[in-house]
Scaffold this motif. Structure first.
Motif, PDB file in Angstrom:
ATOM      1  N   ILE A  25       3.329  -0.124   9.056  1.00 43.52           N
ATOM      2  CA  ILE A  25       3.453   0.785   7.904  1.00 43.52           C
ATOM      3  C   ILE A  25       4.924   1.108   7.683  1.00 43.52           C
ATOM      4  O   ILE A  25       5.624   1.517   8.602  1.00 43.52           O
ATOM      5  CB  ILE A  25       2.668   2.095   8.134  1.00 43.52           C
ATOM      6  CG1 ILE A  25       1.182   1.811   8.363  1.00 43.52           C
ATOM      7  CG2 ILE A  25       2.847   3.038   6.944  1.00 43.52           C
ATOM      8  CD1 ILE A  25       0.365   3.036   8.725  1.00 43.52           C
ATOM      9  N   CYS A  27       7.422   3.282   4.844  1.00 43.69           N
ATOM     10  CA  CYS A  27       7.339   4.199   3.703  1.00 43.69           C
ATOM     11  C   CYS A  27       8.685   4.799   3.341  1.00 43.69           C
ATOM     12  O   CYS A  27       9.563   4.930   4.177  1.00 43.69           O
ATOM     13  CB  CYS A  27       6.317   5.309   3.967  1.00 43.69           C
ATOM     14  SG  CYS A  27       6.053   5.759   5.659  1.00 43.69           S
ATOM     15  N   VAL A  41       4.628   3.090  -0.185  1.00 44.86           N
ATOM     16  CA  VAL A  41       4.089   2.765   1.148  1.00 44.86           C
ATOM     17  C   VAL A  41       3.664   1.308   1.200  1.00 44.86           C
ATOM     18  O   VAL A  41       2.989   0.817   0.297  1.00 44.86           O
ATOM     19  CB  VAL A  41       2.874   3.682   1.509  1.00 44.86           C
ATOM     20  CG1 VAL A  41       2.182   3.196   2.779  1.00 44.86           C
ATOM     21  CG2 VAL A  41       3.328   5.124   1.699  1.00 44.86           C
ATOM     22  N   GLU A  42       4.074   0.635   2.254  1.00 45.23           N
ATOM     23  CA  GLU A  42       3.564  -0.702   2.572  1.00 45.23           C
ATOM     24  C   GLU A  42       2.716  -0.587   3.828  1.00 45.23           C
ATOM     25  O   GLU A  42       3.181  -0.087   4.845  1.00 45.23           O
ATOM     26  CB  GLU A  42       4.723  -1.673   2.856  1.00 45.23           C
ATOM     27  CG  GLU A  42       5.550  -2.036   1.657  1.00 45.23           C
ATOM     28  CD  GLU A  42       6.627  -3.074   1.980  1.00 45.23           C
ATOM     29  OE1 GLU A  42       6.609  -3.633   3.103  1.00 45.23           O
ATOM     30  OE2 GLU A  42       7.489  -3.311   1.108  1.00 45.23           O
ATOM     31  N   GLN A  43       1.481  -1.032   3.727  1.00 44.55           N
ATOM     32  CA  GLN A  43       0.593  -1.063   4.889  1.00 44.55           C
ATOM     33  C   GLN A  43       0.189  -2.531   5.059  1.00 44.55           C
ATOM     34  O   GLN A  43      -0.644  -3.031   4.335  1.00 44.55           O
ATOM     35  CB  GLN A  43      -0.625  -0.164   4.643  1.00 44.55           C
ATOM     36  CG  GLN A  43      -1.256   0.340   5.927  1.00 44.55           C
ATOM     37  CD  GLN A  43      -2.018   1.654   5.726  1.00 44.55           C
ATOM     38  OE1 GLN A  43      -1.646   2.469   4.892  1.00 44.55           O
ATOM     39  NE2 GLN A  43      -3.069   1.852   6.497  1.00 44.55           N
ATOM     40  N   THR A  46      -0.212  -4.756   1.786  1.00 47.05           N
ATOM     41  CA  THR A  46      -0.663  -3.919   0.683  1.00 47.05           C
ATOM     42  C   THR A  46       0.439  -2.905   0.364  1.00 47.05           C
ATOM     43  O   THR A  46       0.929  -2.222   1.259  1.00 47.05           O
ATOM     44  CB  THR A  46      -1.985  -3.205   1.040  1.00 47.05           C
ATOM     45  OG1 THR A  46      -2.979  -4.197   1.297  1.00 47.05           O
ATOM     46  CG2 THR A  46      -2.459  -2.309  -0.082  1.00 47.05           C
ATOM     47  N   LYS A  47       0.809  -2.849  -0.924  1.00 51.40           N
ATOM     48  CA  LYS A  47       1.947  -2.006  -1.326  1.00 51.40           C
ATOM     49  C   LYS A  47       1.505  -1.043  -2.425  1.00 51.40           C
ATOM     50  O   LYS A  47       0.914  -1.479  -3.414  1.00 51.40           O
ATOM     51  CB  LYS A  47       3.094  -2.895  -1.823  1.00 51.40           C
ATOM     52  CG  LYS A  47       3.572  -3.865  -0.754  1.00 51.40           C
ATOM     53  CD  LYS A  47       4.565  -4.876  -1.267  1.00 51.40           C
ATOM     54  CE  LYS A  47       4.965  -5.839  -0.144  1.00 51.40           C
ATOM     55  NZ  LYS A  47       5.904  -6.877  -0.617  1.00 51.40           N
ATOM     56  N   ASN A 134      -6.890  -0.873  -0.079  1.00 48.95           N
ATOM     57  CA  ASN A 134      -6.209  -0.312  -1.259  1.00 48.95           C
ATOM     58  C   ASN A 134      -6.350   1.204  -1.352  1.00 48.95           C
ATOM     59  O   ASN A 134      -5.371   1.911  -1.603  1.00 48.95           O
ATOM     60  CB  ASN A 134      -6.760  -0.941  -2.547  1.00 48.95           C
ATOM     61  CG  ASN A 134      -6.389  -2.399  -2.684  1.00 48.95           C
ATOM     62  OD1 ASN A 134      -5.535  -2.891  -1.963  1.00 48.95           O
ATOM     63  ND2 ASN A 134      -7.034  -3.092  -3.599  1.00 48.95           N
ATOM     64  N   THR A 137      -4.280   2.969   1.542  1.00 49.77           N
ATOM     65  CA  THR A 137      -2.833   2.924   1.295  1.00 49.77           C
ATOM     66  C   THR A 137      -2.469   3.873   0.154  1.00 49.77           C
ATOM     67  O   THR A 137      -1.425   4.541   0.190  1.00 49.77           O
ATOM     68  CB  THR A 137      -2.375   1.491   0.978  1.00 49.77           C
ATOM     69  OG1 THR A 137      -2.869   0.611   1.998  1.00 49.77           O
ATOM     70  CG2 THR A 137      -0.867   1.376   0.935  1.00 49.77           C
ATOM     71  N   ASN A 140      -2.393   7.453   1.491  1.00 54.18           N
ATOM     72  CA  ASN A 140      -1.207   7.697   2.323  1.00 54.18           C
ATOM     73  C   ASN A 140       0.052   7.831   1.468  1.00 54.18           C
ATOM     74  O   ASN A 140       0.907   8.685   1.730  1.00 54.18           O
ATOM     75  CB  ASN A 140      -1.071   6.581   3.364  1.00 54.18           C
ATOM     76  CG  ASN A 140      -2.268   6.534   4.311  1.00 54.18           C
ATOM     77  OD1 ASN A 140      -2.907   7.561   4.544  1.00 54.18           O
ATOM     78  ND2 ASN A 140      -2.582   5.366   4.838  1.00 54.18           N
ATOM     79  N   CYS A 160      -7.683   5.522   6.609  1.00 52.66           N
ATOM     80  CA  CYS A 160      -7.701   4.198   7.224  1.00 52.66           C
ATOM     81  C   CYS A 160      -9.112   3.624   7.100  1.00 52.66           C
ATOM     82  O   CYS A 160     -10.093   4.369   7.106  1.00 52.66           O
ATOM     83  CB  CYS A 160      -7.297   4.276   8.699  1.00 52.66           C
ATOM     84  SG  CYS A 160      -6.851   2.653   9.372  1.00 52.66           S
ATOM     85  N   ASP A 172      -8.077  -0.697   9.972  1.00 52.50           N
ATOM     86  CA  ASP A 172      -7.064  -1.109   8.996  1.00 52.50           C
ATOM     87  C   ASP A 172      -7.282  -2.571   8.587  1.00 52.50           C
ATOM     88  O   ASP A 172      -6.481  -3.451   8.882  1.00 52.50           O
ATOM     89  CB  ASP A 172      -5.664  -0.906   9.596  1.00 52.50           C
ATOM     90  CG  ASP A 172      -4.570  -0.964   8.534  1.00 52.50           C
ATOM     91  OD1 ASP A 172      -4.910  -0.966   7.335  1.00 52.50           O
ATOM     92  OD2 ASP A 172      -3.379  -1.007   8.912  1.00 52.50           O
TER      93      ASP A 172
END
Length: 249
Positions: A25, A27, A41-43, A46-47, A134, A137, A140, A160, A172
Motif C-alpha cells: 500500500i 498513499c 492510494v495504491e493497493q 489498484t489505484k 476496488n 481501496t 481507504n 479489506c 486483500d
C-alpha cells in the motif's frame, strides 16, 4: 479457474504473497489544492483517487437538509481506462451506483455528522486502475481525504477484502483471485472499537468457515490502519515543517 492455481503447495499465492499478507500500500495526502481534502492510494495495482469538499451549505433542493446532522454525499466512478474493457458509462452503471451507496453507508457510520447540522459533505472517489479490491481501496483513500479535510470521525475506516480457497482464508484479493469466483467478503472496520461500518458477502460461505474469514479480514483491516496512520503522521510532519519554514522566512 481452479483453486489449485491460486495457492501453491508451499502456501504462496500467484503474486508471491502468503494467504494473510496485504498487497503493498502506497498513499499520499493533499494531492489537490482545489479540494478541502484529497488522497491517492495504491493497493497493489489498484489505484484510487479521493477528494472531499465541505462541510458546506446544502446544494440543490432544500428538502434534503437534515437539521440535526450533515448530509454525506458520495460518488464512486471508474476511469474509462481503469480496466482492460473500455467503459462507456463510468458513472451510470449498476456497479458504480451500488459502490456509491456502500461508500455513503460506510462514511455515515464514521463521520461525526452531528457536528455539522444543515450542511453537506461531498466525497468523490475514482478508480484509476482496477486490479481487485476496488471498494476497499476506495474506502481507504476516502478515509485519508476526510482526515485531510479536517473533518472529525469516530475512528479511521479501514477496509479489506477476504476470500476462502482450499480451506484457507486469503486477504486483500487481487483481480485474478476475485475472478476465480469463490466466496468473498468486503469488510470496512473502525479498528479501535472493532465496529463494523460495512460488511458485504457476494456468495455463500459455510458458517463453519465464516469466523476464520472474518478474523482474517479484521486483522487485515488493522494492518491497513497501521499503514494509513503512518501516512497521516508523515503528512502532518511535512505540513508542520512547511508551515515552520514559511513562518521563519
Amino acid at each position: 479457474m481452479a483453486g489449485l492455481e491460486l495457492l501453491s503447495d508451499e502456501g504462496f499465492r500467484q503474486d508471491g504473497r502468503r494467504p494473510v499478507e496485504l498487497r503493498k500500500i502506497q498513499c499520499r495526502m493533499g494531492v489537490f489544492d482545489q479540494a478541502d481534502g484529497s488522497a491517492y492510494v495504491e493497493q497493489g495495482n489498484t489505484k484510487a483517487l479521493a477528494t472531499v469538499y465541505g462541510p458546506h451549505e446544502i446544494r440543490g433542493p432544500r428538502s434534503k437538509t437534515l437539521y440535526d446532522r450533515a448530509v454525506v454525499n458520495c460518488q464512486f466512478s471508474m476511469a474509462t481506462f481503469s480496466t482492460a474493457e473500455r467503459k462507456r458509462r463510468p458513472h451510470g452503471d449498476r456497479k458504480s451506483t451500488e459502490m456509491t451507496i456502500h461508500l455513503k453507508q460506510t462514511f455515515e457510520a464514521a463521520i461525526l455528522t452531528k457536528q455539522y447540522p444543515r450542511s453537506q459533505i461531498d466525497i468523490y472517489v475514482q478508480i484509476l486502475q482496477a486490479d481487485g479490491g476496488n471498494y476497499c481501496t476506495s474506502v481507504n483513500a476516502a478515509t485519508l481525504a476526510v482526515i485531510d479535510a479536517g473533518i472529525p470521525m469516530r475512528d479511521y475506516v479501514c477496509a479489506c477484502s477476504a476470500g476462502f480457497i482450499e480451506d484457507t482464508p486469503l486477504v486483500d484479493l487481487s483481480y485474478i483471485e476475485e475472478a476465480a469466483g469463490g466466496p468473498q467478503l468486503a469488510l470496512a472496520l473502525l479498528p479501535k472499537s472493532d465496529r463494523i461500518a460495512l460488511l458485504e458477502m457476494n456468495s455463500r460461505l459455510h458458517e463453519d468457515h465464516l469466523e476464520r474469514v472474518m478474523d482474517a479480514a479484521s486483522k487485515a483491516c488493522k494492518d491497513v490502519y497501521a499503514v494509513l496512520d503512518q501516512a497521516v503522521r508523515e503528512h502532518l510532519q511535512e505540513t508542520t515543517a512547511l508551515l515552520g519554514d514559511h513562518g521563519s522566512s
